[in-house]
Design an enzyme around this catalytic site. Sequence first.
Site, PDB file in Angstrom:
ATOM      1  N   LYS A 243       2.366   0.995   6.463  1.00 40.40           N
ATOM      2  CA  LYS A 243       3.082   1.565   7.599  1.00 40.40           C
ATOM      3  C   LYS A 243       3.428   0.520   8.659  1.00 40.40           C
ATOM      4  O   LYS A 243       2.850  -0.562   8.726  1.00 40.40           O
ATOM      5  CB  LYS A 243       2.259   2.694   8.217  1.00 40.40           C
ATOM      6  N   ARG A 277      -2.517   8.827   0.923  1.00 38.78           N
ATOM      7  CA  ARG A 277      -1.238   8.610   0.245  1.00 38.78           C
ATOM      8  C   ARG A 277      -0.950   7.110   0.255  1.00 38.78           C
ATOM      9  O   ARG A 277      -0.740   6.520   1.319  1.00 38.78           O
ATOM     10  CB  ARG A 277      -0.132   9.383   0.959  1.00 38.78           C
TER      11      ARG A 277
END
Length: 319
Positions: A243, A277
């Site tokens: 991210k 995830r």
Amino acid sequence: MRPRSDPGPDSKGARSDRVRAGDRILELDAGAGGPLIMGIVNASPDSFSDGGRFATLQAQVELARKLLEDGAGILDIGGESASTNRPAVSVEQEIERVVPLIEHVTGELGAIASVDTYKPPVARAAIAAGATVVNDVSGLRDPELAEICAQTGAALILMHTRAAPKQRLQDPELYGGDVVGEVCAFLSERIERALAAGVAREQLILDPGPDFAKTPAQTIELLAGIGRLHELGRPLLMAISRKDFIGALTGRPPRERLPGTLAALAHGMDAGARIFRVHDVAAAADFLKVRATLAGELEPQRDLALAEEHRYERDLQQR
């Protein structure tokens, strides 16, 4: 950890470590074998980290197979990138991308599939093809998604975001200094909205939405206080792989963010998250195995030994 088949209708009182997904029950408590790893299979050429690497259906199926072998307990399949510098794709194109892949993943590979979409027609088509989880990154902007999950029994992932799909929203003043409180309130309201549409509480999973309508600093503040979300009584999914907040901290591009991802994974485990995830499933599974063994949660066999073929790197053996 592998989900088991549904033994039948549940009696009263859903547990926060239990998720009903179609005809499956996902047991997510620590005693059931550790967290569930959700492997990412992008059927879109626009993904921020692997767009174009798996361009054909065959390549996507082989990636899915490898992720399962590496330790994924569920595969999240998406046909439209969340990247805000790419246009949305049509419903027809998204269905064309995800349905054949879901059919292979759930049929040929026998895996549990989640569909990453905010579009009701795509969700319907994906569930008809075998998906049993809907991963809605819109924050349930369209209530029809909840109705579809109520009708089909598919699990529903509710994610926090203030932005519409494909919209980039970066405002340091957006949450008034309490992003965790905002996320708790938002997800609480979305839970009630889903329940009103007929979704069972046991079908719900919560995603705090790292990076979605959040600056890196806001995401870090959120994840630091993520334990407060347990007040909502549903399992937490952490989508922390590669991210932006990790890139901002480390100065690394997406494919060089694995160490930062594993650090966020460790923090999520400590905070009680139950689903992670990730792109790099093998690395995540190895990390979790070593961590659990050193913590005394897994007991190594007495005759544990290093296989000879793993003792040296091959290029060193040839010198």
